[in-house]
Design a protein around this motif. Structure first.
Motif, PDB file in Angstrom:
ATOM      1  N   LEU A   1       0.782  -1.118   0.049  1.00 19.32           N
ATOM      2  CA  LEU A   1       0.144   0.122  -0.011  1.00 19.32           C
ATOM      3  C   LEU A   1       0.773   1.374  -0.053  1.00 19.32           C
ATOM      4  O   LEU A   1       0.345   2.201  -0.513  1.00 19.32           O
ATOM      5  CB  LEU A   1      -0.931  -0.028   1.148  1.00 19.32           C
TER       6      LEU A   1
ATOM      7  N   SER B   1      -4.154  -2.478  -1.228  1.00 14.87           N
ATOM      8  CA  SER B   1      -4.455  -2.831   0.026  1.00 14.87           C
ATOM      9  C   SER B   1      -4.760  -4.235   0.337  1.00 14.87           C
ATOM     10  O   SER B   1      -5.474  -4.907  -0.472  1.00 14.87           O
ATOM     11  CB  SER B   1      -5.527  -1.891   0.618  1.00 14.87           C
TER      12      SER B   1
ATOM     13  N   ASN C   1      -6.611  -5.398   2.457  1.00 16.70           N
ATOM     14  CA  ASN C   1      -8.026  -5.178   2.625  1.00 16.70           C
ATOM     15  C   ASN C   1      -9.047  -5.260   1.596  1.00 16.70           C
ATOM     16  O   ASN C   1     -10.156  -5.530   1.553  1.00 16.70           O
ATOM     17  CB  ASN C   1      -8.339  -3.901   3.605  1.00 16.70           C
TER      18      ASN C   1
ATOM     19  N   CYS D   1      -0.372  -4.373  10.962  1.00 15.51           N
ATOM     20  CA  CYS D   1      -0.263  -2.937  10.744  1.00 15.51           C
ATOM     21  C   CYS D   1      -1.415  -2.328  11.028  1.00 15.51           C
ATOM     22  O   CYS D   1      -2.529  -2.621  10.845  1.00 15.51           O
ATOM     23  CB  CYS D   1       0.125  -2.882   9.132  1.00 15.51           C
ATOM     24  N   ASP D   2      -1.307  -0.966  11.295  1.00 15.13           N
ATOM     25  CA  ASP D   2      -2.565  -0.068  11.688  1.00 15.13           C
ATOM     26  C   ASP D   2      -3.476   0.058  10.487  1.00 15.13           C
ATOM     27  O   ASP D   2      -4.807   0.074  10.712  1.00 15.13           O
ATOM     28  CB  ASP D   2      -1.980   1.265  11.906  1.00 15.13           C
ATOM     29  N   GLU D   3      -2.827  -0.099   9.067  1.00 16.70           N
ATOM     30  CA  GLU D   3      -3.975   0.128   8.196  1.00 16.70           C
ATOM     31  C   GLU D   3      -4.674  -1.123   7.720  1.00 16.70           C
ATOM     32  O   GLU D   3      -5.510  -1.179   6.807  1.00 16.70           O
ATOM     33  CB  GLU D   3      -3.017   0.560   6.914  1.00 16.70           C
TER      34      GLU D   3
ATOM     35  N   HIS E   1       4.234   1.747  12.455  1.00 13.40           N
ATOM     36  CA  HIS E   1       2.654   1.971  12.479  1.00 13.40           C
ATOM     37  C   HIS E   1       2.184   0.461  12.513  1.00 13.40           C
ATOM     38  O   HIS E   1       1.291   0.053  11.730  1.00 13.40           O
ATOM     39  CB  HIS E   1       2.275   2.487  11.079  1.00 13.40           C
TER      40      HIS E   1
END
Length: 250
Positions: free
Chosen positions: A68, A88, A90, A110-112, A152
């Motif tokens: 990402l 991503s 996600n 990871c935060d994202e 992160h």
């Protein structure tokens, strides 16, 4: 991860004992999967491309990757990687059942990333009978706020945490082991000491990774190879990381 960390990680992925040790273990897993030249292998969350380059060197299969971060593509160019793209985990822009083997290494924390969504996406793009290889940091109590803030990340996982995620899609768990057991006491002591220092000293957040003297780096890497030999023969009940090998069922 902070932009300033990408050049350091680009170097560390090929020189630092921890990366070299993990990648050698994952290389053994790749060989055990017996992937042929017609296969499609994906490194989901490939970062600066160090492990993707290792995959490319270790197999005749087609190797792809994505990440990402805006900062990642320039490092792919340095490694002469032309089959990576920005995306991503996600929401992976690949067709359902289109990948034979997926590696997702140190991404779920990871935060994202939403771990459950990411797992469902990885499962979706893996063909029936194909494999997913997941690695992530273990033990909630091993977190370090300064290190985690720089890269992160906001979570770690227990075997129970990961099992709950895996149970949401039909898979056969071929291996579920910890990694770096010999290093767990050392890492725990380092993290505890860092937490104490952070309470009394105002220091700028930084990662645990640093350039080590050559003799020390090679000694620690040698210990990872002892663990690697053991991992060929057994699963570890403890360690600082988790590794899981899955076969998609259905």
């Amino acid at each position: 991860m902070k932009a300033s960390e990408y050049p350091r990680f680009f170097e560390f992925e090929t020189t630092h004992w921890w990366f070299r040790g993990l990648h050698s273990v994952l290389g053994d897993i790749l060989r055990d999967l017996d992937i042929d030249s017609s296969a499609r292998v994906l490194d989901a969350g490939c970062g600066t491309g160090g492990f993707m380059a290792r995959l490319r060197a270790a197999t005749t299969a087609s190797v792809f990757g994505f990440d990402l971060a805006n900062e990642a593509p320039p490092f792919w160019e340095k490694r002469e990687i032309a089959t990576a793209f920005r995306a991503s985990v996600n929401e992976i822009p690949l067709a359902t059942d289109s990948i034979d083997t997926v590696f997702c290494i140190n991404v779920f924390e990871c935060d994202e990333v939403d771990p459950l969504t990411a797992y469902h996406e990885l499962w979706r793009i893996t063909r029936p009978g194909g494999h997913l290889v997941l690695s992530m940091p273990g033990h909630h109590w091993l977190g370090n706020k300064a290190h985690d803030a720089v890269i992160h990340t906001s979570r770690r996982f227990t075997r129970r945490d990961l099992a709950a995620i895996l149970a949401t899609r039909p898979v056969v768990i071929k291996r579920h082991t910890h990694a770096f057991p010999l290093f767990l006491p050392m890492i725990a002591a380092w993290r505890f000491g860092a937490a104490v220092r952070q309470k009394f000293v105002d220091v700028e957040p930084q990662t645990d990774l640093s350039t080590l003297p050559l003799w020390l780096n090679e000694t620690l890497y040698g210990l990872t190879q002892v663990e690697r030999w053991l991992l060929r023969r057994l699963d570890f009940p403890f360690g600082s990381s988790l590794i899981c090998v899955l076969r998609k069922d259905g």
